[in-house]
Design an enzyme around this catalytic site. Structure first.
Site, PDB file in Angstrom:
ATOM      1  N   SER A  33       3.834  -2.294  10.403  1.00  0.00           N
ATOM      2  CA  SER A  33       5.223  -2.513  10.610  1.00  0.00           C
ATOM      3  C   SER A  33       5.812  -3.904   9.994  1.00  0.00           C
ATOM      4  O   SER A  33       6.603  -4.250  10.764  1.00  0.00           O
ATOM      5  CB  SER A  33       5.430  -2.188  11.961  1.00  0.00           C
ATOM      6  OG  SER A  33       5.130  -0.785  12.411  1.00  0.00           O
ATOM      7  N   HIS A  83      -9.375   0.716   5.123  1.00  0.00           N
ATOM      8  CA  HIS A  83      -7.980   0.925   6.000  1.00  0.00           C
ATOM      9  C   HIS A  83      -8.135   2.093   6.958  1.00  0.00           C
ATOM     10  O   HIS A  83      -9.140   2.649   6.880  1.00  0.00           O
ATOM     11  CB  HIS A  83      -6.986   1.652   4.738  1.00  0.00           C
ATOM     12  CG  HIS A  83      -5.611   1.634   5.238  1.00  0.00           C
ATOM     13  ND1 HIS A  83      -5.267   2.717   6.425  1.00  0.00           N
ATOM     14  CD2 HIS A  83      -4.560   0.797   5.172  1.00  0.00           C
ATOM     15  CE1 HIS A  83      -3.954   2.446   6.616  1.00  0.00           C
ATOM     16  NE2 HIS A  83      -3.554   1.317   6.083  1.00  0.00           N
ATOM     17  N   GLY A 122       2.929  -1.229   4.333  1.00  0.00           N
ATOM     18  CA  GLY A 122       2.779   0.166   3.988  1.00  0.00           C
ATOM     19  C   GLY A 122       4.212   0.821   3.542  1.00  0.00           C
ATOM     20  O   GLY A 122       4.688   0.233   2.632  1.00  0.00           O
ATOM     21  N   GLY A 123       4.879   1.215   4.577  1.00  0.00           N
ATOM     22  CA  GLY A 123       6.199   1.900   4.316  1.00  0.00           C
ATOM     23  C   GLY A 123       7.253   0.974   3.525  1.00  0.00           C
ATOM     24  O   GLY A 123       7.702   1.416   2.721  1.00  0.00           O
ATOM     25  N   GLY A 183       2.935   2.097  10.894  1.00  0.00           N
ATOM     26  CA  GLY A 183       3.900   3.249  10.563  1.00  0.00           C
ATOM     27  C   GLY A 183       4.505   3.406  11.905  1.00  0.00           C
ATOM     28  O   GLY A 183       5.513   4.327  11.894  1.00  0.00           O
ATOM     29  N   GLU A 187      -6.637   4.306   8.003  1.00  0.00           N
ATOM     30  CA  GLU A 187      -6.537   5.980   7.640  1.00  0.00           C
ATOM     31  C   GLU A 187      -7.716   6.428   6.938  1.00  0.00           C
ATOM     32  O   GLU A 187      -8.322   7.746   7.011  1.00  0.00           O
ATOM     33  CB  GLU A 187      -5.459   6.133   6.857  1.00  0.00           C
ATOM     34  CG  GLU A 187      -3.967   5.821   7.445  1.00  0.00           C
ATOM     35  CD  GLU A 187      -2.964   5.355   6.955  1.00  0.00           C
ATOM     36  OE1 GLU A 187      -2.878   5.462   5.722  1.00  0.00           O
ATOM     37  OE2 GLU A 187      -2.045   4.737   7.641  1.00  0.00           O
ATOM     38  N   GLU A 229      -4.888  -5.295  10.764  1.00  0.00           N
ATOM     39  CA  GLU A 229      -4.098  -4.072  11.024  1.00  0.00           C
ATOM     40  C   GLU A 229      -4.332  -3.407  12.188  1.00  0.00           C
ATOM     41  O   GLU A 229      -5.085  -2.403  12.084  1.00  0.00           O
ATOM     42  CB  GLU A 229      -3.969  -3.313   9.964  1.00  0.00           C
ATOM     43  CG  GLU A 229      -3.836  -4.081   8.493  1.00  0.00           C
ATOM     44  CD  GLU A 229      -3.240  -2.880   7.796  1.00  0.00           C
ATOM     45  OE1 GLU A 229      -2.195  -2.947   7.119  1.00  0.00           O
ATOM     46  OE2 GLU A 229      -4.178  -1.838   7.300  1.00  0.00           O
ATOM     47  N   ASN A 251       0.930  -1.047  -0.005  1.00  0.00           N
ATOM     48  CA  ASN A 251      -0.053   0.211  -0.046  1.00  0.00           C
ATOM     49  C   ASN A 251       0.868   1.210  -0.101  1.00  0.00           C
ATOM     50  O   ASN A 251       1.417   1.575   1.011  1.00  0.00           O
ATOM     51  CB  ASN A 251      -0.785  -0.163   1.218  1.00  0.00           C
ATOM     52  CG  ASN A 251      -1.701   1.374   1.352  1.00  0.00           C
ATOM     53  OD1 ASN A 251      -1.796   2.243   0.512  1.00  0.00           O
ATOM     54  ND2 ASN A 251      -2.196   1.431   2.673  1.00  0.00           N
ATOM     55  N   TRP A 252       1.047   1.989  -1.193  1.00  0.00           N
ATOM     56  CA  TRP A 252       1.832   3.122  -1.417  1.00  0.00           C
ATOM     57  C   TRP A 252       1.320   4.361  -0.592  1.00  0.00           C
ATOM     58  O   TRP A 252       1.848   5.350  -0.472  1.00  0.00           O
ATOM     59  CB  TRP A 252       2.235   3.303  -2.478  1.00  0.00           C
ATOM     60  CG  TRP A 252       3.440   2.483  -3.106  1.00  0.00           C
ATOM     61  CD1 TRP A 252       4.109   1.597  -2.361  1.00  0.00           C
ATOM     62  CD2 TRP A 252       3.886   2.676  -4.297  1.00  0.00           C
ATOM     63  NE1 TRP A 252       4.963   0.958  -3.293  1.00  0.00           N
ATOM     64  CE2 TRP A 252       5.244   1.613  -4.457  1.00  0.00           C
ATOM     65  CE3 TRP A 252       3.831   3.474  -5.720  1.00  0.00           C
ATOM     66  CZ2 TRP A 252       5.910   1.451  -5.561  1.00  0.00           C
ATOM     67  CZ3 TRP A 252       4.743   3.418  -6.709  1.00  0.00           C
ATOM     68  CH2 TRP A 252       5.820   2.304  -6.626  1.00  0.00           C
ATOM     69  N   LYS A 253       0.224   4.174  -0.288  1.00  0.00           N
ATOM     70  CA  LYS A 253      -0.814   5.447   0.252  1.00  0.00           C
ATOM     71  C   LYS A 253      -0.578   6.684  -0.597  1.00  0.00           C
ATOM     72  O   LYS A 253      -0.412   6.284  -2.013  1.00  0.00           O
ATOM     73  CB  LYS A 253      -0.227   5.762   1.570  1.00  0.00           C
ATOM     74  CG  LYS A 253      -0.374   4.332   2.648  1.00  0.00           C
ATOM     75  CD  LYS A 253      -0.092   4.695   3.955  1.00  0.00           C
ATOM     76  CE  LYS A 253       0.102   3.500   4.888  1.00  0.00           C
ATOM     77  NZ  LYS A 253       0.089   3.582   6.355  1.00  0.00           N
TER      78      LYS A 253
END
Ligand code: PEP
Length: 255
Positions: free
Chosen positions: A206, A91, A227-228, A167, A93, A161, A8-10
């Protein structure tokens, strides 16, 4: 069914990031897992082209309506038209910053499934909810209200999640991951019957090359939502390489 490793590049990535897609595509065929990358909507079509069909590309959200006066939104059919095979929904977010309810997530997931997309439905508790011992109640409620009744292993995966792990560099213990994934499996079987038995349950929060092997080997973990660490092809591939075998024998779903 092979494990699914989804990135997920957001809201990260402009044209230069397509180099990472090309690097992923060059290695994707050698992996034991299915690889999915969800870049921002502006890169979707170009990511599909850069992938050369060697890894699946997905969206990060879609609307529940097919079309209409919804400024800024994207329908599931539009994702399909851009070459997407999957979509992340609910998600944390989106739930937190866009006020998405589980009912809306369910409607979005239904729209995604009707359009032929693999839907990744996210659930997870906040830190305060875990500290209050409410994590299972929260996740159970989100699961029941967010999953469309016709979800099956071919059109849906659940991503657990924990919000506090996203993150943050912090992860639950392996025992906590196993306990929650086991709880989600029970919920899936109760809600969906036999379709719930084989549905993949991804862990997200993470995940990085250093912890991927142990997390992906944990009971009921059918992949990861990353993610990251998905922003750099080398890190994302290192996570994907932590998958060494099939989690069961069904056909791939997002290729
Ligand atoms: C996510 O946003 O879905 C996520 C898991 O992020 P990270 O891997 O950066 O914690």
């Amino acid at each position: 069914m092979r494990a699914l490793i989804a990135g997920n590049w957001k809201m990260h990535g402009t044209s230069q990031a397509l180099d990472e897609v090309r690097k992923l595509a060059a290695k994707a065929q050698d992996l034991a897992c299915e690889l999915l990358l969800c870049p921002p909507a502006t890169l979707l079509e170009r990511a599909v082209a850069a992938s050369g069909g060697r890894l699946a590309i997905g969206g990060q959200d879609c609307h529940w309506e097919r079309a209409g006066a919804f400024t800024g939104d994207i329908s599931a059919a539009m994702l399909v038209d851009a070459g997407a095979r999957a979509v992340i929904l609910g998600h944390s977010e989106r739930r937190q910053f866009h006020g998405e309810s589980s009912t809306q997530v369910q409607n979005k997931a239904r729209a995604g499934q009707e359009a032929g997309l693999m839907t990744i439905v996210c659930v997870g508790e906040s830190e305060a909810e875990r500290q209050a011992g409410q994590e299972k109640a929260v996740v159970g409620e989100q699961l029941a209200a967010s999953l469309p009744p016709l979800s099956d292993p071919q059109n849906c995966a659940v991503a657990y999640e924990p919000v506090w792990a996203i993150g943050s560099g912090r992860t639950p213990t392996l025992e906590e991951i196993a306990a929650m994934h086991g709880f989600i499996r029970e919920g899936l079987c109760r809600l969906l019957g036999p379709a719930g038995e084989a549905m993949r349950i991804l862990y997200g929060g993470s995940v990085k090359p250093a912890n991927a092997v142990e997390i992906l080997a944990t009971a009921e973990v059918g992949g990861a939502l990353v993610g990251g660490a998905s922003l750099k092809a080398d890190d994302f591939l290192a996570i994907a390489r932590a998958v060494t075998g099939k989690i069961n024998q069904d056909a791939p779903t997002v290729r």
